[in-house]
Scaffold this active site. Structure first.
Site, PDB file in Angstrom:
ATOM      1  CB  SER A 135      -0.888   0.017   1.238  1.00 11.55           C
ATOM      2  OG  SER A 135      -1.521   1.282   1.343  1.00 11.55           O
ATOM      3  CG  HIS A 145      -3.764  -1.792  -1.610  1.00  7.69           C
ATOM      4  ND1 HIS A 145      -4.824  -2.552  -2.052  1.00  7.69           N
ATOM      5  CD2 HIS A 145      -4.189  -1.175  -0.488  1.00  7.69           C
ATOM      6  CE1 HIS A 145      -5.849  -2.402  -1.228  1.00  7.69           C
ATOM      7  NE2 HIS A 145      -5.494  -1.572  -0.268  1.00  7.69           N
ATOM      8  CG  ASP A 164      -5.209   1.756   1.466  1.00  6.32           C
ATOM      9  OD1 ASP A 164      -6.155   0.971   1.306  1.00  6.32           O
ATOM     10  OD2 ASP A 164      -4.072   1.399   1.800  1.00  6.32           O
ATOM     11  CG  MET A 212      -8.679   6.269   3.640  1.00  8.38           C
ATOM     12  SD  MET A 212      -7.761   6.207   5.184  1.00  8.38           S
ATOM     13  CE  MET A 212      -6.795   4.724   4.901  1.00  8.38           C
ATOM     14  CG  HIS A 247      -9.229  -0.483  -0.105  1.00  8.92           C
ATOM     15  ND1 HIS A 247      -8.562  -0.755   1.078  1.00  8.92           N
ATOM     16  CD2 HIS A 247     -10.554  -0.547   0.199  1.00  8.92           C
ATOM     17  CE1 HIS A 247      -9.435  -0.967   2.052  1.00  8.92           C
ATOM     18  NE2 HIS A 247     -10.647  -0.837   1.547  1.00  8.92           N
ATOM     19  CG  MET A 272     -11.336   2.228   2.969  1.00  8.17           C
ATOM     20  SD  MET A 272      -9.794   2.230   3.906  1.00  8.17           S
ATOM     21  CE  MET A 272      -8.650   2.373   2.540  1.00  8.17           C
ATOM     22  CG  MET A 277     -11.066  -3.650   5.576  1.00 10.29           C
ATOM     23  SD  MET A 277      -9.625  -2.949   4.774  1.00 10.29           S
ATOM     24  CE  MET A 277      -8.696  -2.269   6.146  1.00 10.29           C
ATOM     25  N   GLY A 337      -8.708   2.930   7.936  1.00 12.81           N
ATOM     26  CA  GLY A 337      -8.479   4.342   8.245  1.00 12.81           C
ATOM     27  C   GLY A 337      -7.017   4.722   8.404  1.00 12.81           C
ATOM     28  CG  PHE A 338      -5.474   5.781  11.021  1.00  8.28           C
ATOM     29  CD1 PHE A 338      -5.001   7.074  10.786  1.00  8.28           C
ATOM     30  CD2 PHE A 338      -6.749   5.620  11.554  1.00  8.28           C
ATOM     31  CE1 PHE A 338      -5.780   8.172  11.089  1.00  8.28           C
ATOM     32  CE2 PHE A 338      -7.539   6.729  11.854  1.00  8.28           C
ATOM     33  CZ  PHE A 338      -7.052   8.001  11.623  1.00  8.28           C
ATOM     34  N   GLY A 339      -2.672   3.319   8.453  1.00  3.42           N
ATOM     35  CA  GLY A 339      -1.665   2.287   8.221  1.00  3.42           C
ATOM     36  C   GLY A 339      -1.023   1.886   9.542  1.00  3.42           C
ATOM     37  N   GLY A 340      -0.261   0.798   9.502  1.00  2.00           N
ATOM     38  CA  GLY A 340       0.562   0.400  10.647  1.00  2.00           C
ATOM     39  C   GLY A 340      -0.179  -0.185  11.834  1.00  2.00           C
ATOM     40  CG  ASP A 358      -5.907  -3.445   3.029  1.00  2.00           C
ATOM     41  OD1 ASP A 358      -4.823  -3.128   3.542  1.00  2.00           O
ATOM     42  OD2 ASP A 358      -6.635  -2.649   2.401  1.00  2.00           O
ATOM     43  N   GLY A 359      -4.087  -5.095   5.839  1.00  2.00           N
ATOM     44  CA  GLY A 359      -3.826  -4.505   7.157  1.00  2.00           C
ATOM     45  C   GLY A 359      -3.056  -5.422   8.073  1.00  2.00           C
ATOM     46  N   GLY A 360      -1.898  -4.972   8.525  1.00  2.92           N
ATOM     47  CA  GLY A 360      -1.103  -5.743   9.487  1.00  2.92           C
ATOM     48  C   GLY A 360      -0.524  -7.034   8.933  1.00  2.92           C
TER      49      GLY A 360
HETATM   50 ZN    ZN Z   1      -6.452  -0.971   1.465  1.00  4.16          ZN
END
Ligand code: ZN
Length: 186
Positions: free
Chosen positions: A6, A31, A33, A35, A64, A66, A135, A140-143, A173-175
């Site tokens: 991402s 990717h 993101d 928002m 993606h 959101m 998800m 909403g947030f990375g990391g 997607d995420g972590g």
């Molecule tokens: Zn994403």
């Protein structure tokens, strides 16, 4: 397995070099993101930023959304010709219609599910989808830290996909990291 890093984790002051670096490192997709500050409590980027990303990238874009107003954002990003365009089932009253619209624009339609949303909610859309994005953090947030129940959810989704549309991909997607990638692959 495909890898889609991402750009949310990129240094935005050096975006062009960052995109070239992940492409040279062998990513499959880039990717993106998007928002809107309404559907999620954060704002990211619009087509003004994604267009130079697209030019710098030798790999297809995986956008993606959101956002609340999916139709509006599909129209905004379709001219950039991403490979995938995904929207959240939680923000769409007419998902089937939107899937058809995305496909008619020559883009692969995908649907995203928040961590609490049941995979059964999209069972009857699977035949029309090229990808489902699960998800594994709150959008909403990375990391953020990976939510482990997504593994069980991915298994359930895989069963539905086998039955309804074996060509449909599952994206997580995420972590995602070297700590959980083996479990996700299995
Ligand atoms: Zn994403």
């Amino acid at each position: 397995m495909l890898v889609a890093p991402s750009i949310l984790s990129a240094d935005f002051g050096n975006l062009e070099q960052e995109i070239k670096a992940i492409c040279e490192a062998g990513c499959d997709l880039v990717h993106v993101d998007v928002m809107d500050g309404h559907f999620v409590p954060n704002l990211t980027i619009g087509p003004v930023v994604v267009e130079p990303v697209s030019k710098a990238s030798s790999k297809p874009l995986d956008i993606h959304l959101m956002v609340e107003n999916n139709n509006f954002f599909v129209d905004l990003f379709a001219p950039l010709k991403p490979k995938y365009l995904s929207f959240h089932i939680e923000s769409e009253k007419h998902p089937h219609r939107l899937i058809q619209k995305i496909r008619s624009l020559g883009i692969s339609p995908a649907i995203t599910l928040n961590p609490h949303t049941k995979v059964e909610d999209i069972e009857y859309l699977l035949e029309d989808l090229d990808m489902v994005l699960l998800m594994s953090v709150n959008p909403g947030f990375g990391g953020q830290k990976f939510i482990p129940s997504v593994i069980e959810k991915a298994k359930k989704l895989k069963e539905l996909i086998k039955k309804r549309n074996p060509n449909c991909l599952i994206e997580v997607d995420g972590g995602v990291s070297d700590k959980n990638i083996k479990e996700l692959k299995d």
